[in-house]
Design an enzyme around this catalytic site. Sequence first.
Site, PDB file in Angstrom:
ATOM      1  N   GLU A 198      62.858   6.539  95.845  1.00 49.28           N
ATOM      2  CA  GLU A 198      63.454   6.552  94.516  1.00 49.28           C
ATOM      3  C   GLU A 198      64.565   7.600  94.478  1.00 49.28           C
ATOM      4  OE1 GLU A 198      62.385   4.395  91.893  1.00 49.28           O
ATOM      5  OE2 GLU A 198      61.545   3.576  93.711  1.00 49.28           O
ATOM      6  N   LYS A 213      53.101   1.294  89.470  1.00 51.22           N
ATOM      7  CA  LYS A 213      52.931  -0.087  89.943  1.00 51.22           C
ATOM      8  C   LYS A 213      51.500  -0.565  89.708  1.00 51.22           C
ATOM      9  CE  LYS A 213      56.521   0.329  93.463  1.00 51.22           C
ATOM     10  NZ  LYS A 213      56.794   0.801  94.821  1.00 51.22           N
TER      11      LYS A 213
HETATM   12  P1  NAP Z   1      69.954   3.243  92.673  1.00 48.69           P
HETATM   13  O1  NAP Z   1      70.404   2.929  94.047  1.00 48.69           O
HETATM   14  O2  NAP Z   1      69.851   4.661  92.238  1.00 48.69           O
HETATM   15  O3  NAP Z   1      70.931   2.450  91.670  1.00 48.69           O
HETATM   16  C1  NAP Z   1      70.904   2.634  90.275  1.00 48.69           C
HETATM   17  C2  NAP Z   1      72.133   1.974  89.679  1.00 48.69           C
HETATM   18  O4  NAP Z   1      72.072   2.083  88.268  1.00 48.69           O
HETATM   19  C3  NAP Z   1      73.451   2.601  90.106  1.00 48.69           C
HETATM   20  O5  NAP Z   1      74.427   1.622  90.315  1.00 48.69           O
HETATM   21  C4  NAP Z   1      73.847   3.465  88.905  1.00 48.69           C
HETATM   22  O6  NAP Z   1      75.247   3.583  88.727  1.00 48.69           O
HETATM   23  C5  NAP Z   1      73.277   2.658  87.761  1.00 48.69           C
HETATM   24  N1  NAP Z   1      72.921   3.503  86.633  1.00 48.69           N
HETATM   25  C6  NAP Z   1      71.926   4.397  86.554  1.00 48.69           C
HETATM   26  N2  NAP Z   1      71.905   4.986  85.345  1.00 48.69           N
HETATM   27  C7  NAP Z   1      72.940   4.452  84.654  1.00 48.69           C
HETATM   28  C8  NAP Z   1      73.459   4.632  83.347  1.00 48.69           C
HETATM   29  N3  NAP Z   1      72.908   5.523  82.510  1.00 48.69           N
HETATM   30  N4  NAP Z   1      74.521   3.892  82.956  1.00 48.69           N
HETATM   31  C9  NAP Z   1      75.076   2.988  83.797  1.00 48.69           C
HETATM   32  N5  NAP Z   1      74.625   2.754  85.059  1.00 48.69           N
HETATM   33  C10 NAP Z   1      73.566   3.488  85.467  1.00 48.69           C
HETATM   34  O7  NAP Z   1      68.527   2.595  92.375  1.00 48.69           O
HETATM   35  P2  NAP Z   1      67.842   1.367  93.138  1.00 48.69           P
HETATM   36  O8  NAP Z   1      67.137   1.855  94.342  1.00 48.69           O
HETATM   37  O9  NAP Z   1      68.794   0.271  93.251  1.00 48.69           O
HETATM   38  O10 NAP Z   1      66.679   1.001  92.093  1.00 48.69           O
HETATM   39  C11 NAP Z   1      66.946   0.324  90.902  1.00 48.69           C
HETATM   40  C12 NAP Z   1      65.629  -0.074  90.240  1.00 48.69           C
HETATM   41  O11 NAP Z   1      64.890  -0.908  91.118  1.00 48.69           O
HETATM   42  C13 NAP Z   1      64.701   1.093  89.923  1.00 48.69           C
HETATM   43  O12 NAP Z   1      63.971   0.807  88.774  1.00 48.69           O
HETATM   44  C14 NAP Z   1      63.779   1.139  91.129  1.00 48.69           C
HETATM   45  O13 NAP Z   1      62.537   1.742  90.828  1.00 48.69           O
HETATM   46  C15 NAP Z   1      63.612  -0.343  91.369  1.00 48.69           C
HETATM   47  N6  NAP Z   1      63.229  -0.715  92.718  1.00 48.69           N
HETATM   48  C16 NAP Z   1      63.877  -0.179  93.803  1.00 48.69           C
HETATM   49  C17 NAP Z   1      63.512  -0.581  95.085  1.00 48.69           C
HETATM   50  C18 NAP Z   1      64.189  -0.030  96.307  1.00 48.69           C
HETATM   51  O14 NAP Z   1      63.759  -0.344  97.408  1.00 48.69           O
HETATM   52  N7  NAP Z   1      65.257   0.748  96.165  1.00 48.69           N
HETATM   53  C19 NAP Z   1      62.497  -1.523  95.254  1.00 48.69           C
HETATM   54  C20 NAP Z   1      61.858  -2.063  94.124  1.00 48.69           C
HETATM   55  C21 NAP Z   1      62.233  -1.643  92.872  1.00 48.69           C
HETATM   56  P3  NAP Z   1      76.173   4.368  89.805  1.00 48.69           P
HETATM   57  O15 NAP Z   1      76.085   3.555  91.059  1.00 48.69           O
HETATM   58  O16 NAP Z   1      77.536   4.367  89.220  1.00 48.69           O
HETATM   59  O17 NAP Z   1      75.557   5.720  89.958  1.00 48.69           O
HETATM   60  N1  HSE Z   2      60.532   3.845  96.229  1.00 47.37           N
HETATM   61  C1  HSE Z   2      59.768   2.648  96.199  1.00 47.37           C
HETATM   62  C2  HSE Z   2      58.889   2.609  97.437  1.00 47.37           C
HETATM   63  C3  HSE Z   2      60.701   1.475  96.161  1.00 47.37           C
HETATM   64  O1  HSE Z   2      59.090   3.427  98.344  1.00 47.37           O
HETATM   65  O2  HSE Z   2      57.969   1.804  97.479  1.00 47.37           O
HETATM   66  C4  HSE Z   2      60.003   0.173  95.897  1.00 47.37           C
HETATM   67  O3  HSE Z   2      59.521   0.108  94.583  1.00 47.37           O
END
Ligand code: NAP
Ligand code: HSE
Length: 438
Positions: A198, A213
């Site tokens: 995260e 989760k």
């Molecule tokens: P991330 O890489 O940090 O991306 C977040 C995105 O949201 C970025 O593009 C950011 O903009 C934008 N953002 C955040 N706050 C904002 C705001 N206040 N206004 C406008 N834009 C905003 O996060 P991620 O890993 O993609 O995760 C996204 C979601 O999916 C989360 O809820 C996470 O828990 C969930 N998730 C992630 C994974 C994983 O493997 N990464 C797996 C399952 C679920 P900028 O790019 O301009 O900073």
């Molecule tokens: N940070 C999370 C993980 C992403 O490691 O499982 C998927 O929700």
Amino acid sequence: MEFSKINTPQRVKVALLGCGTVGGGVIRLLRDNAEHLAARVGAELEIAHVLVRDTSKQRVPECLPGWLTTDPEVVLNDPSVDVVLELMGGEHPAKSLVERALESGKGVVSANKFLLAKHGPALIARAAQRGVDLAFEASVGGGIPVIRTLRDSLTSDWVSSIHALLNGTCNYILTRMRQEGLPFESILADAQRLGYAEADPALDVDGHDAAQKLVVLAMLAFGAELVGEVHTEGIRDLDETDFRFAERFGFTIKHLAVGIDRGEQLELRVHPALVPQANPLASIHGVLNGVFIHGRALGPCLLVGRGAGEMPTAVSVVADLVDVARARVEGASGLATRAIRTKKKQLMPLGELEARYYLRFDVRDEPGVLGTIASELGKHNISVEQMVQEGRGSPGATVPVLMITHRSREAAVDAALSAVAKAGFLARKPRLLRIEEF
Ligand code: NAP
Ligand code: HSE
């Protein structure tokens, strides 16, 4: 109740809130599979807007600069947007943006377990009332279809228990600590680089991500709107000694999320645990997640897959988008969401848990120490099944003493450990790991 129908069935307009790891993967998948997705939806999927914080950041090449905006009003006030994908994470402003999208009749797909764990039942009720869908497959298990399995495939049965590896980062770190003996921090840095962790990796390694989760799974598996906090422990304290002894006793250490239906109460907890080496979850390694479900009529069912990362998570988000978009094209929005029913459920106090325990005491090697530990355990009716003291340091050096107990009540184990801690020969707090046999 009216179903929201789209105006132009040839096209479903989509807006992304967030274009980071997951958003980038979604845009890529929408482009790579465009034809095949259009055939499944019955209409083309067209990206209208992508909300980000900083438009000057580098994005995946498939993301067209013209889509980018930093103004949420551009998205929410566009009546042509049919489905909003919330891929930004966190509570604010994600919650109010999702609420407003639902209110204005848009379908919503979210990957945000924090949001779903904290506000899931209220958001689902709002979507159902408005006759639109709120889908959240990617919020648990990355690319594993666990939400659909619980919501749809097992709707005919009662789920009695779930034992799961829900955090890819923790499983990745524990696997490499065990296999390579590397320090925690350097492996965490790799997990961050690979896009598993995260934005705040404490959410992963302190167990909160897995707890969120588990709450989402409990909502679907047990129809639970929880009252109280899930007992949550992370993996920071584990070290090489624990892995070595777990192995010696025939176990492996996993970061486990456990949910058990206890009638009027629910047993929900997240913590590192000793799992027998022969258990199917023991051989699920790296970033893989595993969800072991037990249904009353079904019996056991194991789902395994990539629990984090750009493309596996995008697969789940886009699958939700296909469902939500198809429902709109067919004039059946909201049906899947309306099927989710929840009621308030209390959590079982952890002290009532009965399990076998791994206890580790790092003690000064001197006379009377073992006697005191054994005596305090005995006074609390805890029987020791196996014991090992390691090392032949000089008298007074610190050595680990490991014990495996017979089944005991956790409240009694806690009381015994507090009494031992008062004796003054411990180099640090005793380590308690629950042994999970399922
Ligand atoms: P991330 O890489 O940090 O991306 C977040 C995105 O949201 C970025 O593009 C950011 O903009 C934008 N953002 C955040 N706050 C904002 C705001 N206040 N206004 C406008 N834009 C905003 O996060 P991620 O890993 O993609 O995760 C996204 C979601 O999916 C989360 O809820 C996470 O828990 C969930 N998730 C992630 C994974 C994983 O493997 N990464 C797996 C399952 C679920 P900028 O790019 O301009 O900073
Ligand atoms: N940070 C999370 C993980 C992403 O490691 O499982 C998927 O929700």
